[in-house]
Design a protein around this motif. Structure first.
Motif, mmCIF file in Angstrom:
data_model
loop_
_atom_site.group_PDB
_atom_site.id
_atom_site.type_symbol
_atom_site.label_atom_id
_atom_site.label_comp_id
_atom_site.label_asym_id
_atom_site.label_seq_id
_atom_site.Cartn_x
_atom_site.Cartn_y
_atom_site.Cartn_z
ATOM 1 N N GLN A 172 -1.676 45.229 55.949
ATOM 2 C CA GLN A 172 -2.639 46.279 56.303
ATOM 3 C C GLN A 172 -3.996 45.644 56.553
ATOM 4 O O GLN A 172 -4.503 44.893 55.718
ATOM 5 N N CYS A 173 -4.569 45.969 57.683
ATOM 6 C CA CYS A 173 -5.883 45.448 58.066
ATOM 7 C C CYS A 173 -6.954 46.017 57.141
ATOM 8 O O CYS A 173 -6.981 47.217 56.868
ATOM 9 N N GLU A 174 -7.836 45.153 56.662
ATOM 10 C CA GLU A 174 -8.931 45.620 55.805
ATOM 11 C C GLU A 174 -10.092 46.171 56.615
ATOM 12 O O GLU A 174 -10.990 46.800 56.072
ATOM 13 N N GLY A 175 -10.059 45.939 57.940
ATOM 14 C CA GLY A 175 -11.114 46.477 58.798
ATOM 15 C C GLY A 175 -10.834 47.917 59.210
ATOM 16 O O GLY A 175 -11.677 48.798 59.073
ATOM 17 N N CYS A 176 -9.609 48.177 59.698
ATOM 18 C CA CYS A 176 -9.300 49.496 60.256
ATOM 19 C C CYS A 176 -8.089 50.163 59.603
ATOM 20 O O CYS A 176 -7.690 51.244 60.023
ATOM 21 N N GLU A 177 -7.460 49.506 58.622
ATOM 22 C CA GLU A 177 -6.316 50.032 57.867
ATOM 23 C C GLU A 177 -5.019 50.101 58.656
ATOM 24 O O GLU A 177 -4.024 50.656 58.192
ATOM 25 N N PRO A 191 -4.523 43.493 65.933
ATOM 26 C CA PRO A 191 -4.530 43.829 67.359
ATOM 27 C C PRO A 191 -5.403 45.049 67.669
ATOM 28 O O PRO A 191 -5.737 45.301 68.823
ATOM 29 N N GLU A 192 -5.796 45.793 66.621
ATOM 30 C CA GLU A 192 -6.597 46.993 66.816
ATOM 31 C C GLU A 192 -8.097 46.669 66.814
ATOM 32 O O GLU A 192 -8.809 47.006 67.745
ATOM 33 N N CYS A 193 -8.572 46.015 65.756
ATOM 34 C CA CYS A 193 -10.022 45.820 65.595
ATOM 35 C C CYS A 193 -10.444 44.356 65.607
ATOM 36 O O CYS A 193 -11.631 44.056 65.570
ATOM 37 N N GLY A 194 -9.471 43.439 65.630
ATOM 38 C CA GLY A 194 -9.812 42.017 65.716
ATOM 39 C C GLY A 194 -10.107 41.347 64.387
ATOM 40 O O GLY A 194 -10.420 40.160 64.346
HETATM 41 ZN ZN ZN Z 1 -7.896 46.262 62.146
#
Ligand code: ZN
Length: 146
Positions: A44-49, A60-63
């Protein structure tokens, strides 16, 4: 060899060689460690979840390069499946089913379906997570009918 021992050898299926082990990297280690604890961990991305499987290096969503993981509930549905027949692999017990499972959390996982016959498999069927020890050092997440 006694008659009983000879009979036993006839009946028992020949032991399969172990499945090839996964290549574990810094980016995938959390997943394999989770399997050993019977947890299906999804990156799970910590930037955008965003959830991503298999794990990636960069979101791939927020980099973002910062990731944690979520432990999946184990509920899912069958998105697609196939029964591999060729080429034969000496470490697999045939027949077997490869399923693409859509997790309740919204990402998909390629896995094996167990405790079900091919004739019973249906797209969209509810599935539940189980863990199968495929050799002394490897536990894999698989799915069975819910
Ligand atoms: Zn992200």
């Amino acid at each position: 060899m006694s008659d009983a021992a000879a009979k036993e050898q006839e009946v028992r299926p020949k032991a399969l060689p172990p499945r090839p082990r996964p290549g574990v990297s810094r980016d995938t280690e959390f997943f394999w460690k989770g399997c050993m604890k019977h947890e299906l961990r999804i990156q799970q991305c910590e930037g955008c979840e965003r959830l991503t499987h298999p794990p990636v290096v960069r979101c791939p969503e927020c980099g973002s390069y910062e990731f944690g993981y979520l432990v999946a509930s184990g509920a899912g549905t069958l998105y697609s499946f196939v029964e591999p027949v060729h080429p034969p692999m000496p470490f697999m017990q045939y027949p077997y089913i490869v399923g693409l499972v859509e997790l309740a959390e919204g990402t998909r996982l390629i896995t094996n379906l167990v405790d079900i016959d091919l004739e019973e498999v249906r797209i969209g069927m509810p599935l539940a997570l189980t863990f199968v020890q495929t050799d002394p050092e490897l536990i894999l997440p698989m799915f069975r009918p819910a």
